[in-house]
Motif scaffolding. Structure first.
Motif, mmCIF file in Angstrom:
data_model
loop_
_atom_site.group_PDB
_atom_site.id
_atom_site.type_symbol
_atom_site.label_atom_id
_atom_site.label_comp_id
_atom_site.label_asym_id
_atom_site.label_seq_id
_atom_site.Cartn_x
_atom_site.Cartn_y
_atom_site.Cartn_z
ATOM 1 N N ASP A 86 0.829 -1.204 0.000
ATOM 2 C CA ASP A 86 0.000 0.000 0.000
ATOM 3 C C ASP A 86 0.866 1.257 0.000
ATOM 4 O OD1 ASP A 86 -2.150 -1.680 0.058
ATOM 5 O OD2 ASP A 86 -2.725 -1.243 2.134
ATOM 6 N N LEU A 89 2.131 1.880 -3.481
ATOM 7 C CA LEU A 89 1.079 2.434 -4.331
ATOM 8 C C LEU A 89 0.852 3.912 -4.048
ATOM 9 C CD1 LEU A 89 -1.514 -0.493 -4.222
ATOM 10 C CD2 LEU A 89 -0.125 0.202 -6.187
ATOM 11 N N ARG A 148 -3.048 -1.845 -11.101
ATOM 12 C CA ARG A 148 -1.787 -1.541 -10.416
ATOM 13 C C ARG A 148 -1.349 -2.767 -9.609
ATOM 14 N NH1 ARG A 148 -2.990 3.056 -6.792
ATOM 15 N NH2 ARG A 148 -0.867 3.845 -7.044
ATOM 16 N N LEU A 160 6.483 -2.136 -9.731
ATOM 17 C CA LEU A 160 5.067 -1.799 -9.864
ATOM 18 C C LEU A 160 4.735 -1.650 -11.338
ATOM 19 C CD1 LEU A 160 2.263 -0.800 -8.916
ATOM 20 C CD2 LEU A 160 3.279 1.475 -8.662
#
Length: 220
Positions: A86, A89, A148, A160
């Motif tokens: 997380d 991201l 993603r 990523l």
């Protein structure tokens, strides 16, 4: 003006690619190389995910990023259930927002660019922003970042991949306000392959980035 901005986009994509391809070749798991499109201009507002620049990015020292009212960025899949993924991201989303803020003039000193980028990715971002400055152009419209996927390589390194829908984003002349609208094609959709490295302050900085337009996995 439309033709001029179309040529501008092609030139900057090529120039930025030269900065990133050699650095990313060994890390691009897709095996595909392409043009760097740092700070994609626009996209679809279909997904209304929470803004990733909220509580997780107001930690001490993190720059505030503000975009102009006519530029909307949307990020899908901001939570995975894994706090490390997380964080990757969130910092990637801030990186994309930082580039557009620099282009749009809401971060004229580029503080956020240097906060969220390092190495070749920083060079590419600065080059891209410089091309818009040279043309006295900015960006407007909407972008949707989707699909993603984070792969953790180590406690401080991650890959990523994600897609961007730029079908509703355009260049705009700063002086006249004229928008250089272009038709939607398969090249309106971009696939990104990026590497992020966690620095000593805990920020996941983008260090390498390669993008390719028109790939099947990013088409609607």
């Amino acid at each position: 003006m439309n033709r001029h901005l179309t040529r501008l986009a092609a030139l900057t994509l090529t120039a930025a690619a030269a900065l990133t391809l050699s650095a990313c070749a060994g890390d691009d798991s897709s095996g595909k190389a392409g043009t760097e499109s740092v700070g994609a201009d626009a996209g679809d507002d279909a997904a209304k995910a929470p803004t990733p620049s909220a509580s997780s990015t107001v930690a001490a020292g993190r720059p505030h990023i503000e975009l102009p009212a006519d530029l909307k960025l949307t990020f899908e899949g901001v939570t995975t259930g894994d706090p490390v993924k997380d964080a990757v991201l969130v910092d990637n989303a801030e990186r994309m927002r930082a580039v557009d803020a620099a282009i749009a003039g809401t971060d004229p000193e580029g503080k956020a660019i240097r906060f969220y980028n390092t190495g070749r990715a920083l060079e590419a971002a600065v080059s891209w922003i410089g091309q818009f400055e040279k043309a006295d152009a900015t960006v407007t419209g909407r972008v949707r970042y989707f699909d993603r996927k984070v792969t953790l390589k180590s406690p401080t390194s991650a890959v990523l991949t994600f897609c961007a829908d730029e079908s509703k984003g355009f260049s705009k002349d700063k002086k006249t306000g004229k928008v250089a609208k272009t038709p939607v094609t398969e090249n309106s959709f971009v696939h990104y392959n990026t590497r992020l490295d966690k620095n000593a302050d805990g920020v996941w900085q983008t260090s390498q980035i390669v993008s390719k337009r028109g790939l099947a996995q990013c088409q609607p």
